[in-house]
Design a protein around this motif. Sequence first.
Motif, PDB file in Angstrom:
ATOM      1  N   ILE A   1      45.994  33.168  22.542  1.00 17.56           N
ATOM      2  CA  ILE A   1      46.506  33.112  23.922  1.00 17.56           C
ATOM      3  C   ILE A   1      46.683  34.509  24.511  1.00 17.56           C
ATOM      4  N   PRO A   2      47.497  35.397  23.897  1.00 16.65           N
ATOM      5  CA  PRO A   2      47.595  36.738  24.490  1.00 16.65           C
ATOM      6  C   PRO A   2      46.277  37.511  24.404  1.00 16.65           C
ATOM      7  N   GLU A   3      45.464  37.202  23.395  1.00 15.08           N
ATOM      8  CA  GLU A   3      44.162  37.869  23.286  1.00 15.08           C
ATOM      9  C   GLU A   3      43.285  37.522  24.488  1.00 15.08           C
ATOM     10  N   MET A   4      43.258  36.241  24.847  1.00 20.41           N
ATOM     11  CA  MET A   4      42.466  35.804  25.986  1.00 20.41           C
ATOM     12  C   MET A   4      43.013  36.397  27.290  1.00 20.41           C
ATOM     13  N   VAL A   5      44.327  36.364  27.463  1.00 23.91           N
ATOM     14  CA  VAL A   5      44.944  36.917  28.666  1.00 23.91           C
ATOM     15  C   VAL A   5      44.628  38.405  28.780  1.00 23.91           C
ATOM     16  N   HIS A   6      44.741  39.126  27.658  1.00 25.07           N
ATOM     17  CA  HIS A   6      44.517  40.572  27.661  1.00 25.07           C
ATOM     18  C   HIS A   6      43.044  40.900  27.935  1.00 25.07           C
ATOM     19  N   GLU A   7      42.151  40.216  27.250  1.00 22.90           N
ATOM     20  CA  GLU A   7      40.724  40.514  27.410  1.00 22.90           C
ATOM     21  C   GLU A   7      40.213  40.131  28.796  1.00 22.90           C
ATOM     22  N   TYR A   8      40.444  38.884  29.192  1.00 20.24           N
ATOM     23  CA  TYR A   8      39.945  38.447  30.503  1.00 20.24           C
ATOM     24  C   TYR A   8      40.699  39.133  31.640  1.00 20.24           C
ATOM     25  N   GLY A   9      41.991  39.385  31.410  1.00 19.78           N
ATOM     26  CA  GLY A   9      42.762  40.110  32.410  1.00 19.78           C
ATOM     27  C   GLY A   9      42.188  41.497  32.666  1.00 19.78           C
ATOM     28  N   ALA A  10      41.716  42.157  31.602  1.00 15.96           N
ATOM     29  CA  ALA A  10      41.109  43.488  31.755  1.00 15.96           C
ATOM     30  C   ALA A  10      39.849  43.407  32.613  1.00 15.96           C
ATOM     31  N   TYR A  11      39.025  42.392  32.369  1.00 14.67           N
ATOM     32  CA  TYR A  11      37.810  42.230  33.178  1.00 14.67           C
ATOM     33  C   TYR A  11      38.155  41.912  34.636  1.00 14.67           C
ATOM     34  N   ILE A  12      39.146  41.065  34.833  1.00  9.85           N
ATOM     35  CA  ILE A  12      39.576  40.730  36.197  1.00  9.85           C
ATOM     36  C   ILE A  12      40.119  41.973  36.887  1.00  9.85           C
ATOM     37  N   PHE A  13      40.901  42.769  36.152  1.00  6.73           N
ATOM     38  CA  PHE A  13      41.445  44.004  36.711  1.00  6.73           C
ATOM     39  C   PHE A  13      40.317  44.955  37.113  1.00  6.73           C
ATOM     40  N   LEU A  14      39.308  45.074  36.258  1.00  4.04           N
ATOM     41  CA  LEU A  14      38.152  45.920  36.608  1.00  4.04           C
ATOM     42  C   LEU A  14      37.472  45.408  37.881  1.00  4.04           C
ATOM     43  N   GLY A  15      37.408  44.092  38.032  1.00  4.59           N
ATOM     44  CA  GLY A  15      36.838  43.525  39.252  1.00  4.59           C
ATOM     45  C   GLY A  15      37.642  43.909  40.485  1.00  4.59           C
ATOM     46  N   PHE A  16      38.975  43.839  40.366  1.00  4.51           N
ATOM     47  CA  PHE A  16      39.824  44.226  41.497  1.00  4.51           C
ATOM     48  C   PHE A  16      39.746  45.727  41.773  1.00  4.51           C
ATOM     49  N   ILE A  17      39.616  46.528  40.724  1.00  6.25           N
ATOM     50  CA  ILE A  17      39.419  47.970  40.934  1.00  6.25           C
ATOM     51  C   ILE A  17      38.115  48.186  41.697  1.00  6.25           C
ATOM     52  N   GLY A  18      37.081  47.439  41.326  1.00  5.87           N
ATOM     53  CA  GLY A  18      35.808  47.526  42.039  1.00  5.87           C
ATOM     54  C   GLY A  18      35.955  47.148  43.505  1.00  5.87           C
ATOM     55  N   LEU A  19      36.698  46.069  43.780  1.00 14.45           N
ATOM     56  CA  LEU A  19      36.943  45.669  45.174  1.00 14.45           C
ATOM     57  C   LEU A  19      37.716  46.751  45.927  1.00 14.45           C
ATOM     58  N   HIS A  20      38.696  47.326  45.257  1.00 11.30           N
ATOM     59  CA  HIS A  20      39.507  48.398  45.841  1.00 11.30           C
ATOM     60  C   HIS A  20      38.610  49.584  46.216  1.00 11.30           C
ATOM     61  N   LEU A  21      37.779  50.002  45.282  1.00 11.20           N
ATOM     62  CA  LEU A  21      36.862  51.123  45.542  1.00 11.20           C
ATOM     63  C   LEU A  21      35.850  50.777  46.629  1.00 11.20           C
ATOM     64  N   LEU A  22      35.335  49.563  46.598  1.00 11.77           N
ATOM     65  CA  LEU A  22      34.387  49.128  47.620  1.00 11.77           C
ATOM     66  C   LEU A  22      35.024  49.172  49.004  1.00 11.77           C
ATOM     67  N   GLY A  23      36.272  48.734  49.095  1.00  6.73           N
ATOM     68  CA  GLY A  23      36.979  48.787  50.377  1.00  6.73           C
ATOM     69  C   GLY A  23      37.165  50.215  50.863  1.00  6.73           C
ATOM     70  N   VAL A  24      37.564  51.098  49.960  1.00  7.27           N
ATOM     71  CA  VAL A  24      37.766  52.508  50.339  1.00  7.27           C
ATOM     72  C   VAL A  24      36.447  53.116  50.810  1.00  7.27           C
ATOM     73  N   ILE A  25      35.381  52.877  50.060  1.00  4.64           N
ATOM     74  CA  ILE A  25      34.066  53.444  50.416  1.00  4.64           C
ATOM     75  C   ILE A  25      33.574  52.869  51.734  1.00  4.64           C
ATOM     76  N   THR A  26      33.701  51.548  51.900  1.00  2.01           N
ATOM     77  CA  THR A  26      33.257  50.898  53.137  1.00  2.01           C
ATOM     78  C   THR A  26      33.998  51.454  54.345  1.00  2.01           C
ATOM     79  N   HIS A  27      35.312  51.586  54.218  1.00  2.00           N
ATOM     80  CA  HIS A  27      36.080  52.126  55.347  1.00  2.00           C
ATOM     81  C   HIS A  27      35.744  53.593  55.602  1.00  2.00           C
ATOM     82  N   HIS A  28      35.483  54.334  54.547  1.00  2.86           N
ATOM     83  CA  HIS A  28      35.097  55.742  54.725  1.00  2.86           C
ATOM     84  C   HIS A  28      33.767  55.833  55.481  1.00  2.86           C
ATOM     85  N   ILE A  29      32.819  54.992  55.120  1.00  5.59           N
ATOM     86  CA  ILE A  29      31.512  54.985  55.795  1.00  5.59           C
ATOM     87  C   ILE A  29      31.678  54.612  57.271  1.00  5.59           C
ATOM     88  N   LYS A  30      32.605  53.695  57.550  1.00  2.77           N
ATOM     89  CA  LYS A  30      32.857  53.265  58.936  1.00  2.77           C
ATOM     90  C   LYS A  30      33.767  54.236  59.684  1.00  2.77           C
TER      91      LYS A  30
END
Length: 170
Positions: A132-161
């Motif tokens: 249970i904590p293994e799954m939460v930790h592993e998948y949570g890390a991937y989900i967090f990386l996805g949100f970091i990607g969204l965060h960076l994408l938003g910053v870059i998109t707004h910078h371009i605009k």
Amino acid sequence: MNDKYHGFIRTLHWLMFVLFTIMFVLGFVMVEFKESQPWAMYNFHKSTGVLLFGLVIIRLLARWITDVPPLAAEMSATNRRISKSVIHFMYLLMVILPISGYALSNVAGYQVSFYGLELPQIFPKNEEWESIPEMVHEYGAYIFLGFIGLHLLGVITHHIKKIEILRRIT
């Protein structure tokens, strides 16, 4: 109201960015070489996870007692909601990941230390519950990386605009 976050929060942001980057790289390397049992990497990963958990709590408190600069007026209402949602999910994951990592260690029968200082066994050893904590930790890390990607994408998109939001945290 200032158009930048407080200097303390800006410093924590970039320090945590560096530490989370190290944690993700180390996490992937540890899993890849799991058979050789790289204990020093695990110990450093756990210690840094405890450090990051403390920094997240400090950052949340600092953010609560300081002014949050307004988002750029040029941002649409939808982009404002998306931006706030991504940030809130990132904070949630910054709390869940260290707790699930600590739980994973304890449940699997391993001690967590903070750079050599033994920390209390909070979760009881129970190898049947380890997945249970293994799954939460592993998948949570991937989900967090996805949100970091969204965060960076938003910053870059707004910078371009030419919507300057990066200046709030630099």
